[in-house]
Scaffold this active site. Structure first.
Site, PDB file in Angstrom:
ATOM      1  N   CYS A  60      38.290  52.899  44.117  1.00  0.00           N
ATOM      2  CA  CYS A  60      39.661  52.388  43.978  1.00  0.00           C
ATOM      3  C   CYS A  60      39.729  50.908  44.372  1.00  0.00           C
ATOM      4  CB  CYS A  60      40.614  53.211  44.851  1.00  0.00           C
ATOM      5  SG  CYS A  60      42.270  52.517  44.890  1.00  0.00           S
ATOM      6  N   CYS A  63      41.973  49.990  47.585  1.00  0.00           N
ATOM      7  CA  CYS A  63      41.709  50.477  48.942  1.00  0.00           C
ATOM      8  C   CYS A  63      41.227  49.348  49.859  1.00  0.00           C
ATOM      9  CB  CYS A  63      40.630  51.560  48.913  1.00  0.00           C
ATOM     10  SG  CYS A  63      41.289  53.204  48.597  1.00  0.00           S
ATOM     11  N   CYS A  70      39.103  43.462  43.289  1.00  0.00           N
ATOM     12  CA  CYS A  70      40.423  43.085  42.752  1.00  0.00           C
ATOM     13  C   CYS A  70      40.440  41.681  42.163  1.00  0.00           C
ATOM     14  CB  CYS A  70      41.471  43.118  43.869  1.00  0.00           C
ATOM     15  SG  CYS A  70      41.949  44.780  44.310  1.00  0.00           S
ATOM     16  N   HIS A 194      51.271  51.419  44.576  1.00  0.00           N
ATOM     17  CA  HIS A 194      51.435  50.008  44.204  1.00  0.00           C
ATOM     18  C   HIS A 194      52.675  49.851  43.337  1.00  0.00           C
ATOM     19  CE1 HIS A 194      49.577  51.828  40.680  1.00  0.00           C
ATOM     20  NE2 HIS A 194      50.126  50.845  39.970  1.00  0.00           N
TER      21      HIS A 194
END
Ligand code: AMP
Ligand code: ZN
Ligand code: ZN
Length: 360
Positions: A60, A63, A70, A194
């Site tokens: 993920c 996380c 990201c 989110h």
């Protein structure tokens, strides 16, 4: 003839085209089809976190510990100091790795800054420029927004407001849409809690229609349509600065609006105290929906005002937060007519939501 390189380049760049038949702007963004998903199918049981017992998922990107997966960070809460580590955060606002609109770069030349002034043509298009950001609401994979405390939800809400203010500084931006998708059938592709923020170079049609309608009501009555709401039957709950209702003409069953008691046009004017107060009421509403409707997928949207606005526009525009639990799909009638069929009377939905008590 356009070369292959040019046509593949055209395939990659986002574009916003005007549908001159329905008078609306549509975003074309090929990058959207490449985004990952951890919802394999839209089953009826798609609402909850697929791995709720685990605080961390190695795959993920949202996380704590996976920040390197990201797109770049814009800011985080709390603001880091010299001793902060990469993973020292409660809320992160980041670029979207698969943005629907290309991010505007500093000093970028804009060819057609005002879409409304474009010459009428069936092939009307402007550059697909704007902002598309993600707000990671918690570092913990298993925590949902409604699991956070009111001050923690308040921090998420203030992060939305702070980012809107930053986006509003760009003269090309006309409107900022804040929204949350929870659950695959509410449009979510990742389960880690989110929300998203999109800065748009046009005023979306539902925003124009809402503002036109509020202007007409104000012109006819001298009163703002949201300040005028006084129905006890539709009320679900209230707090120091907000009230929550099922709207009189709800489009969807168990739709909820959270409305500031005082007339404010722009969501981003919210101060710390009001953000915590809103956080508490939002938490209560999400818990009530979860309790009464078996933890449904949902969306929430913040309906604010465009910028810049005139003093007259400020007098009739009043921001609010809309929550829509996804209980019925959108079918051909809704797509064709833009109208909705709601099987639950708002007074009945309000009673069901009012009468269930939830711990906060
Ligand atoms: P949703 O589809 O509503 O669940 O929102 C998740 C958003 O996160 C999508 O718009 C994705 O494009 C975006 N996204 C997916 N992976 C990343 C990543 N690694 N960094 C930033 N944004 C991402
Ligand atoms: Zn996660
Ligand atoms: Zn008002």
């Amino acid at each position: 003839m356009a070369g292959a390189a040019e046509s593949s380049e055209r395939g990659r760049s986002p574009e916003i085209r005007k549908d001159v038949i329905f008078n609306r702007w549509i975003i074309f963004s090929p990058a959207r089809s490449r985004r990952p998903t951890d919802f394999k199918s839209k089953s009826s049981n798609d609402n909850s976190n697929p791995n709720p017992s685990s605080s961390y998922s190695s795959s993920c990107p949202f996380c704590m510990g996976n920040e390197h997966l990201c797109a770049p960070e814009i800011f985080r809460v709390p603001t880091p100091d010299a001793s902060s580590s990469t993973s020292d955060w409660k809320v992160r606002v980041i670029e979207n790795l698969f943005p629907a609109l290309a991010h505007i770069r500093d000093n970028q030349q804009i060819e057609n800054p005002n879409p409304s002034n474009s010459a009428p043509t069936v092939a009307c298009a402007i550059q697909g420029l704007g902002f598309h950001n993600v707000v990671i609401e918690t570092p913990d994979h298993a925590v949902r927004l409604s699991d956070l405390s009111p001050p923690e939800i308040g921090e998420v809400i203030l992060a939305h407001g702070k980012r809107i203010l930053q986006i509003a500084e760009d003269r090309l931006m006309k409107y900022v849409q804040v929204f949350k998708n929870h659950g695959a059938s509410a449009g979510a592709s990742l389960s880690h809690s989110h929300s998203q923020i999109m800065g748009l170079p046009f005023i979306p049609p539902t925003v124009s229609a809402r503002l036109d309608s509020m202007k007409d009501y104000f012109g006819a009555t001298g009163e703002c349509g949201l300040c005028a709401i006084r129905s006890e039957e539709l009320l679900i709950d209230e707090s120091a600065h907000f009230f929550s209702i099922v709207p009189y003409a709800a489009s969807f069953p168990f739709e909820i609006w959270i409305v500031p008691r005082t007339h404010y046009s722009h969501f981003h004017e919210l101060d710390d105290e009001k953000a915590v107060d809103l956080g508490r009421l939002l938490k209560v509403m999400l818990m009530k929906l979860s309790r009464q409707l078996n933890d449904p997928p949902f969306n929430f949207m913040i309906h604010t005002s465009p910028f810049p606005v005139t003093d007259y526009q400020l007098s009739y525009s009043h921001w609010f937060l809309q929550i829509i639990p996804q209980l019925t799909g959108i079918g051909g009638f809704e797509l064709g007519s833009g109208s909705y069929i709601n099987p639950v009377f708002p007074e009945d939905a309000a009673k069901v939501l009012r009468e269930v008590n939830v711990p906060t």
